[in-house]
Design a protein around this motif. Structure first.
Motif, short mmCIF file in Angstrom:
data_model
loop_
_atom_site.label_atom_id
_atom_site.label_comp_id
_atom_site.label_asym_id
_atom_site.label_seq_id
_atom_site.Cartn_x
_atom_site.Cartn_y
_atom_site.Cartn_z
N ASP A 130 31.10 75.05 74.88
CA ASP A 130 31.61 73.76 75.35
C ASP A 130 30.61 72.65 75.05
N ALA A 131 29.33 72.94 75.27
CA ALA A 131 28.29 71.95 74.99
C ALA A 131 28.19 71.68 73.49
N MET A 132 28.36 72.73 72.68
CA MET A 132 28.33 72.58 71.23
C MET A 132 29.43 71.63 70.77
N GLU A 133 30.65 71.84 71.28
CA GLU A 133 31.77 70.98 70.90
C GLU A 133 31.54 69.55 71.36
N ALA A 134 31.02 69.39 72.59
CA ALA A 134 30.75 68.05 73.11
C ALA A 134 29.72 67.32 72.25
N GLU A 135 28.68 68.05 71.80
CA GLU A 135 27.65 67.45 70.96
C GLU A 135 28.21 67.10 69.58
N MET A 136 29.12 67.91 69.07
CA MET A 136 29.75 67.61 67.79
C MET A 136 30.54 66.31 67.88
N PHE A 137 31.32 66.17 68.95
CA PHE A 137 32.07 64.93 69.15
C PHE A 137 31.13 63.74 69.31
N SER A 138 30.04 63.96 70.05
CA SER A 138 29.08 62.89 70.30
C SER A 138 28.46 62.41 68.99
N GLN A 139 28.08 63.34 68.12
CA GLN A 139 27.47 62.94 66.85
C GLN A 139 28.47 62.25 65.94
N ALA A 140 29.72 62.74 65.95
CA ALA A 140 30.75 62.08 65.15
C ALA A 140 30.97 60.65 65.64
N LYS A 141 31.00 60.49 66.96
CA LYS A 141 31.25 59.17 67.55
C LYS A 141 30.08 58.21 67.33
N MET A 142 28.85 58.73 67.46
CA MET A 142 27.68 57.86 67.40
C MET A 142 27.16 57.64 65.98
N ILE A 143 27.43 58.60 65.08
CA ILE A 143 26.85 58.52 63.73
C ILE A 143 27.93 58.41 62.66
N ASP A 144 28.78 59.42 62.56
CA ASP A 144 29.72 59.51 61.43
C ASP A 144 30.73 58.37 61.40
N TRP A 145 31.39 58.13 62.51
CA TRP A 145 32.47 57.14 62.51
C TRP A 145 31.96 55.71 62.36
N PRO A 146 30.91 55.29 63.07
CA PRO A 146 30.39 53.94 62.83
C PRO A 146 29.89 53.74 61.39
#
Length: 245
Positions: A130-146
């Motif tokens: 669950d933490a792995m998935e949350a961190e994946m979303f976090s990195q996508a939101k903070m890095i990839d998408w912007p």
């Protein structure tokens, strides 16, 4: 720290069935402390040179007619790949284990806690999916998408707008006979898309976000999915986007 322990105290009082007036008074105190806590926080930033990516994005849509340019714009950048995100999180956890041993609290701009992200590394259980998935979303939101917006989406949008100045009529082909758009919603989608090309993102998201929710509901209904509820009074309310997803 005070806000954190006060929130825990409020929950304890609720479980102990304390008077509602006491809980409400403490909740007001909690909100005051949460807002004050923002003054103790600092922001960090990291600069990256994306000039080459921006130039490549603009050239990607240059010299084409409007339809071809928009198609190239839409399909010219890959979606985020969960496998690559997972690999990045694993590599980061190995290189910087200390930063992955602690959970994260997500806060609104007024200090309210709106979510928790557990630590990726659990000293007692090993990995936490669950933490792995949350961190994946976090990195996508903070890095990839912007980064995608700055280095690809905005340059393409700007280039198309400068070269073609598309009108509502020019963009109509995007909404006509589109299976994603519910009948009767074509004009709203068209207005939102047009505002986006003009760079008016406030109007764009104000129009399109509610329409996307309705579109998801429309697509599910066409597949035979019931998207409404039925309560004891026989009232049927449409499910929200969170419930639909």
């Amino acid at each position: 720290t005070a806000a954190h322990f006060l929130a825990m105290a409020i929950e304890c009082l609720r479980q102990a069935q304390a008077p509602e007036a006491t809980v409400q008074e403490l909740h007001k105190q909690l909100r005051s402390w949460q807002e004050s806590s923002l003054e103790e926080m600092k922001s960090t930033h990291h600069e990256t040179d994306i000039s080459k990516a921006v130039e490549a994005a603009r050239k990607h849509v240059q010299g084409k007619n409007l339809t071809e340019a928009i198609l190239a714009f839409a399909l010219g950048h890959p979606l985020s790949k969960p496998k690559l995100l997972r690999e990045r999180v694993i590599v980061s956890a190995k290189k910087f284990p200390l930063s992955h041993l602690f959970g994260t609290v997500h806060m609104a701009n007024d200090g309210r806690v709106i979510g928790h992200k557990p630590p990726v590394i659990d000293l007692y259980k090993g990995g936490n999916e669950d933490a792995m998935e949350a961190e994946m979303f976090s990195q996508a939101k903070m890095i990839d998408w912007p980064l995608r917006v700055s280095a690809y989406v905005d340059p393409c949008r700007f280039e198309i707008q400068q070269e073609h100045r598309p009108s509502l009529r020019d963009l109509a082909f995007l909404v006509e006979r589109n299976p994603f758009i519910p009948p009767g919603h074509e004009v709203l989608f068209l207005r939102g898309i047009h505002a986006g090309f003009q760079g008016d993102m406030m109007l764009c998201v104000h129009i399109l976000i509610p329409q996307v929710e309705e579109s998801i509901r429309h697509v599910l209904q066409r597949q035979g999915v019931v998207t409404s509820t039925l309560d004891s009074r026989l009232v049927q309310k449409e499910r929200s986007l969170n419930e639909l997803l």
